[in-house]
Design a protein around this motif. Structure first.
Motif, PDB file in Angstrom:
ATOM      1  N   PHE A   1      -5.504  -3.307   3.098  1.00 21.04           N
ATOM      2  CA  PHE A   1      -5.558  -2.590   1.823  1.00 21.04           C
ATOM      3  C   PHE A   1      -6.620  -1.501   1.828  1.00 21.04           C
ATOM      4  CE2 PHE A   1      -7.129  -1.977  -2.468  1.00 21.04           C
ATOM      5  CZ  PHE A   1      -5.980  -1.932  -3.234  1.00 21.04           C
ATOM      6  N   HIS A   2      -7.761  -1.818   2.458  1.00 20.66           N
ATOM      7  CA  HIS A   2      -8.941  -0.936   2.396  1.00 20.66           C
ATOM      8  C   HIS A   2      -9.523  -0.842   3.801  1.00 20.66           C
ATOM      9  CE1 HIS A   2     -12.772   0.733   1.185  1.00 20.66           C
ATOM     10  NE2 HIS A   2     -12.477   0.656  -0.097  1.00 20.66           N
TER      11      HIS A   2
ATOM     12  N   GLY B   1      -3.219   0.920  -3.706  1.00 19.54           N
ATOM     13  CA  GLY B   1      -2.882  -0.477  -3.516  1.00 19.54           C
ATOM     14  C   GLY B   1      -2.161  -1.013  -4.739  1.00 19.54           C
TER      15      GLY B   1
ATOM     16  N   ILE C   1       0.853  -1.183   0.000  1.00 19.14           N
ATOM     17  CA  ILE C   1       0.000   0.000   0.000  1.00 19.14           C
ATOM     18  C   ILE C   1       0.894   1.239   0.000  1.00 19.14           C
ATOM     19  CG2 ILE C   1      -1.725   1.320   1.273  1.00 19.14           C
ATOM     20  CD1 ILE C   1      -2.654  -1.315   2.486  1.00 19.14           C
TER      21      ILE C   1
ATOM     22  N   VAL D   1      -4.737   6.466  -0.778  1.00 17.92           N
ATOM     23  CA  VAL D   1      -3.790   5.359  -0.764  1.00 17.92           C
ATOM     24  C   VAL D   1      -3.898   4.639  -2.095  1.00 17.92           C
ATOM     25  CG1 VAL D   1      -3.919   5.094   1.734  1.00 17.92           C
ATOM     26  CG2 VAL D   1      -5.393   3.705   0.288  1.00 17.92           C
TER      27      VAL D   1
END
Length: 346
Positions: free
Chosen positions: A77-78, A40, A2, A38
């Motif tokens: 990631f999220h 990924g 990330i 962000v």
């Protein structure tokens, strides 16, 4: 990995980072937040050389490796829970969304009557099978496209969005013409070609846990859909195979809060398939909400003793109406609510 961008980074600098990632033959998935963005990176294991290169970019605050195999489905990631709309229904938010209807579409009177009744009781989405995977080839396997047309008729009568199962990659385009949500059943959880085809569709997907699947396998199956481009994915816990014959499956309710910790995707519970007995649906539906499920999918039939499939686990219209106020109370106790009831007509 990330890539965390600095607060206030201009969009053109974010795209420059994305370009650098793609030049390495990798896939960049930007997530634009209220305060920061962000990016990924998917396509290989952690690469220190790439991390060093991206860290040297002035607009990059940090580069973080993702330890999970399921990159796109993970909270690493999220970190923010995913929500999305199906019509005017929000999935994954503060509302507990109830999907209800028969296991199989049998005729117009059955599906329209059921749709009107479950809507009047507070359900927001109509479920019904047009294509049915059955253990025996001699059991009723659905009406096919004729069943899809009847689901569309019920939607026109009530305004309820429709969820129905798709069995093969070749059927995705057809089912998507009629359905608002594509359901991937337990037996197809690792049908990777089907997962990817649903991932290329523009319809939300409900992915049921396989009958013997581990949680990691379930999340990796979701990864196939996400990686193909579809971000509107729900996970459905419907029980896993055990050795005790007193219930149909082992309803792994611990999976609900666990998966919500591991993943940002909404989690739906299916107490009908999990238990196989109509009188167990009510307590397990309430338990599902208590442990954090974002919604329920429940089988309801006007005459379960005459149903062509799964009658023993189906609630009558009357029993479903009795269940919904109890679901509301549990939802309120967990600081959520069942969405307001709609009028019978649009």
């Amino acid at each position: 990995m990330i890539v965390v961008m600095k607060t206030g980074t201009p969009e053109h600098e974010i795209h420059e980072v994305i370009k650098r990632i793609e030049e390495q033959g990798l896939i960049a998935h930007p997530i634009f937040g209220a305060e920061r963005t962000v990016v990924g990176v998917v396509g290989s294991s952690f690469r220190q050389d790439l991390a060093d290169m991206l860290s040297s970019v002035e607009a990059v605050e940090s580069v973080i490796p993702v330890s999970k195999k399921y990159k796109l489905a993970s909270r690493e990631f999220h970190p923010v829970s995913t929500t999305f709309k199906v019509g005017d229904v929000v999935i994954g938010g503060e509302e507990v969304v109830v999907m209800a209807g028969p296991c199989s579409v049998e005729n117009e009177e059955q599906i329209v009557t059921t749709a009107r009744a479950v809507k009047a009781s507070g359900a927001r989405i109509l479920r019904g099978g047009a294509f049915k995977p059955r253990t025996s080839p001699y059991q009723f396997r659905g009406m096919g496209e004729d069943g899809l047309k009847l689901l569309a008729t019920a939607r026109a009568e009530t305004g309820l969005p429709v969820i129905t199962e798709v069995l093969t990659p070749a059927d995705v385009e057809l089912v998507a013409q009629y359905a608002d949500i594509l359901q991937i059943g337990a037996r197809n959880m690792q049908n990777f070609l089907l997962l990817e085809e649903c991932g290329r569709s523009n319809k939300p997907v409900l992915l049921k846990r396989g009958i013997s699947a581990t949680i990691e396998e379930w999340l990796l199956a979701a990864e196939y859909i996400l990686n193909a481009g579809n971000k509107e994915v729900m996970l459905c816990e419907r029980g896993i195979r055990g050795y005790d014959t007193m219930t149909r499956n082992i309803f792994d309710l611990s999976a609900v809060p666990l998966v919500k910790k591991l993943s940002h995707l909404p989690v739906i519970a299916d107490p009908s398939h999990a238990t196989g007995k109509w009188y167990l649906v009510e307590p397990m539906a309430m338990a599902s909400i208590a442990c954090g499920a974002d919604g329920l999918i429940i089988e309801v039939h006007p005459n379960p003793d005459h149903a062509l499939s799964d009658g023993p686990q189906s609630l009558t219209l009357e029993n479903f109406a009795k269940l919904m106020p109890k679901v509301e109370k549990i939802a309120v106790a967990t600081e959520r609510h069942v969405l307001p009831r709609l009028s019978q007509a649009r």
